[in-house]
Enzyme design. Structure first.
Site, PDB file in Angstrom:
ATOM      1  N   ASN A   1     -46.612  20.600   1.694  1.00 30.08           N
ATOM      2  CA  ASN A   1     -45.222  20.726   1.482  1.00 30.08           C
ATOM      3  C   ASN A   1     -44.663  22.152   2.158  1.00 30.08           C
ATOM      4  O   ASN A   1     -44.767  22.971   1.681  1.00 30.08           O
ATOM      5  CB  ASN A   1     -44.632  20.624  -0.022  1.00 30.08           C
ATOM      6  CG  ASN A   1     -43.320  20.780  -0.175  1.00 30.08           C
ATOM      7  OD1 ASN A   1     -42.520  21.050   0.808  1.00 30.08           O
ATOM      8  ND2 ASN A   1     -42.943  20.557  -1.370  1.00 30.08           N
TER       9      ASN A   1
ATOM     10  N   ARG B   1     -44.895  16.181   2.776  1.00 24.94           N
ATOM     11  CA  ARG B   1     -43.521  15.831   2.126  1.00 24.94           C
ATOM     12  C   ARG B   1     -42.562  16.478   3.103  1.00 24.94           C
ATOM     13  O   ARG B   1     -42.575  17.520   3.726  1.00 24.94           O
ATOM     14  CB  ARG B   1     -43.503  16.643   0.949  1.00 24.94           C
ATOM     15  CG  ARG B   1     -42.030  16.504   0.462  1.00 24.94           C
ATOM     16  CD  ARG B   1     -41.925  17.407  -0.907  1.00 24.94           C
ATOM     17  NE  ARG B   1     -40.624  17.051  -1.442  1.00 24.94           N
ATOM     18  CZ  ARG B   1     -39.762  17.868  -2.207  1.00 24.94           C
ATOM     19  NH1 ARG B   1     -40.386  19.252  -2.325  1.00 24.94           N
ATOM     20  NH2 ARG B   1     -38.726  17.630  -2.746  1.00 24.94           N
TER      21      ARG B   1
ATOM     22  N   HIS C   1     -35.599  13.842  -4.095  1.00 21.22           N
ATOM     23  CA  HIS C   1     -36.461  13.489  -5.117  1.00 21.22           C
ATOM     24  C   HIS C   1     -36.845  12.228  -5.073  1.00 21.22           C
ATOM     25  O   HIS C   1     -37.374  11.816  -6.222  1.00 21.22           O
ATOM     26  CB  HIS C   1     -35.843  13.942  -6.515  1.00 21.22           C
ATOM     27  CG  HIS C   1     -35.421  15.434  -6.936  1.00 21.22           C
ATOM     28  ND1 HIS C   1     -34.300  15.457  -7.503  1.00 21.22           N
ATOM     29  CD2 HIS C   1     -35.781  16.356  -6.254  1.00 21.22           C
ATOM     30  CE1 HIS C   1     -34.017  17.173  -7.383  1.00 21.22           C
ATOM     31  NE2 HIS C   1     -34.905  17.503  -6.921  1.00 21.22           N
TER      32      HIS C   1
ATOM     33  N   ARG D   1     -27.691  25.163  -8.656  1.00 20.93           N
ATOM     34  CA  ARG D   1     -26.791  24.509  -7.627  1.00 20.93           C
ATOM     35  C   ARG D   1     -25.668  24.098  -8.592  1.00 20.93           C
ATOM     36  O   ARG D   1     -25.879  23.508  -9.775  1.00 20.93           O
ATOM     37  CB  ARG D   1     -27.571  23.472  -6.986  1.00 20.93           C
ATOM     38  CG  ARG D   1     -28.338  24.084  -6.119  1.00 20.93           C
ATOM     39  CD  ARG D   1     -29.300  22.999  -5.242  1.00 20.93           C
ATOM     40  NE  ARG D   1     -30.566  23.128  -5.591  1.00 20.93           N
ATOM     41  CZ  ARG D   1     -31.584  22.077  -5.415  1.00 20.93           C
ATOM     42  NH1 ARG D   1     -30.929  20.908  -5.257  1.00 20.93           N
ATOM     43  NH2 ARG D   1     -32.748  22.482  -5.448  1.00 20.93           N
TER      44      ARG D   1
ATOM     45  N   GLU E   1     -45.295  13.873  -7.968  1.00 18.37           N
ATOM     46  CA  GLU E   1     -44.916  13.593  -6.428  1.00 18.37           C
ATOM     47  C   GLU E   1     -46.170  13.615  -5.588  1.00 18.37           C
ATOM     48  O   GLU E   1     -46.222  12.903  -4.425  1.00 18.37           O
ATOM     49  CB  GLU E   1     -43.705  14.319  -6.103  1.00 18.37           C
ATOM     50  CG  GLU E   1     -42.177  14.274  -6.884  1.00 18.37           C
ATOM     51  CD  GLU E   1     -41.618  15.493  -7.031  1.00 18.37           C
ATOM     52  OE1 GLU E   1     -42.105  16.338  -7.732  1.00 18.37           O
ATOM     53  OE2 GLU E   1     -40.554  15.742  -6.413  1.00 18.37           O
TER      54      GLU E   1
END
Ligand code: ADP
Length: 394
Positions: A8, A85, A174, A235, A378
């Site tokens: 990733n 990813r 996601h 966020r 994941e």
């Protein structure tokens, strides 16, 4: 055993793992961090053992990946493929793909959609191809799971040319996590995924919720970028779209400053003025800190509103699922959110809720509709896709 390297790549970091695609167990995990800075280094873990390996000053992705390659070859492992990813696949990538020149070219065309993430992902892919030239490389996209959303869910009510000419629409992120926990939920429910209507909430530093009807994603809270929707660590989630213009006129903020504020200074951190970390806020709220309590309340309120609205979208529900660092561990958040839905017939069993923490899955519902806590994985989704696609290409 089918070992896969999972990567990733961000702009200044590379997370890596060697994972058995059959069991989801990682034999090596680590992160190369502070790339491009004087203190670039690799932190990694094999079993219980943690190590730090300094990298040469200002080392970039290429050097870091060469060191990761050396580390992996010390492990006596025989990886079969590399899974990458990639945050944004636009509309081009509806599923994982074997990376070739055409894919890299198409990836470049998505750069404007994720300017911080996708160029770094491509840089990582090219460096990894140099480090592991004999292995197939597969890209797995965070957005792909949501490519089943219908037009009425993904279009903004903006002039349509913005979508047609520039791809401006909601994409969702996601995806690997929502895919993983929805399939796990189907397994726990003992039903084929195609017969499951689910609401899955991924609550980590970034947060999103997905409406899944008959196994397919039909709506989600993150939009063109991972800023829309739920309140997150730093966020803001949903705000009035006029606000950036107002801030610019009122305070003279430019676009970069506004983006910085909405992405890094808002959410739980912005409201509490204390922290983006849910644990810290729960402790502070318990000791009487009103701003921490308010931040957590707004977080839960927004999430409960989304769950309520997604009940309209999914049709008769089979389960609600919580995952991510907060969803998997915070019994307080889960109980508060479901408490806001009590008049709709949902309730948490306090004992079951407390037991489902620290990696333990469980159905925490006191009422008929299952409410599952499911630890996400994941990397396993990426490893499985990398294995399957590399097999097909042989
Ligand atoms: P990321 O999105 O970076 O992968 P994680 O999924 O690890 O993040 O989630 C991080 C969040 O999980 C943080 O807000 C952290 O406070 C929260 N968290 C982790 N453990 C607990 C816990 N025991 N109780 C409450 N919150 C927790």
């Amino acid at each position: 055993m089918h070992q896969i390297i999972v990567l990733n790549c961000g702009s200044s970091s590379i997370k890596f793992a060697i994972m058995d695609a059959d069991s989801g167990e990682a034999s090596l995990t680590g992160v190369a961090e502070n790339l491009g800075n004087s203190d670039a280094r690799i932190k990694y873990k094999t079993g219980q053992q943690s190590e730090v390996m300094p990298l040469p000053e200002y080392a970039e992705h290429k050097l870091a990946l060469a060191s990761i390659q050396a580390l992996i070859s010390e492990q006596n492992s025989a990886p079969l493929a590399v899974g990458h990813r990639v945050v944004h696949g636009g509309e081009t990538f509806t599923q994982s793909v074997l990376i070739d020149d055409e894919v890299k070219h198409a990836l470049k065309a998505t750069f404007h959609m994720a300017p911080l993430h996708n160029p770094a992902a491509l840089q990582g892919i090219e460096s990894a191809q140099e480090a592991f030239p004999d292995l197939p490389h597969v890209a797995v996209f965070d957005t792909a799971f949501f490519q089943t959303m219908p037009k009425h869910a993904y279009l903004y009510a903006l002039p349509k040319a913005l979508y047609e000419e520039h791809g401006i629409r909601r994409y969702g992120f996601h995806g690997s996590s929502h895919y993983f926990v929805s399939h796990e939920a189907a397994r726990y429910l003992g039903k084929p995924i195609e017969q499951c209507n689910l609401i899955t909430a991924h609550l980590g530093n970034g947060c999103s919720i997905a409406a899944i009807r008959q196994g397919q994603a039909v709506d989600t809270s993150l939009g063109f970028t991972p800023l829309e929707g739920l309140v997150m660590g730093t966020r803001c989630g949903d705000i009035c779209p006029s606000l950036p213009g107002v801030l610019s006129e009122l305070l003279g903020y430019n676009t970069k400053r506004i983006s910085e504020m909405l992405n890094r200074e808002s959410g739980l951190l912005g409201i509490s003025g204390l922290s983006n970390d849910c644990r810290t806020l729960e402790e502070a709220a318990e000791s009487g800190n009103e701003d921490a309590a308010l931040a957590l309340h707004i977080f839960c309120y927004r999430l409960a509103k989304y769950i309520g609205s997604y009940m309209v979208v999914t049709g008769p529900l089979d389960a609600i699922v919580f995952t991510g660092g907060i969803g998997e561990n915070s019994s307080w958040i889960r109980e508060t959110v479901i408490g806001m839905l009590e008049h709709l017939g949902h309730k948490v069993d306090p004992e079951k809720n407390l037991a489902a923490r620290f990696g333990k899955a469980g159905n925490i519902a006191a009422t008929a509709l299952p409410i599952w806590v499911i630890p996400t994985n994941e990397e396993w989704v990426i490893a499985r896709d990398a294995l399957n696609i590399s097999k097909q290409s042989n």
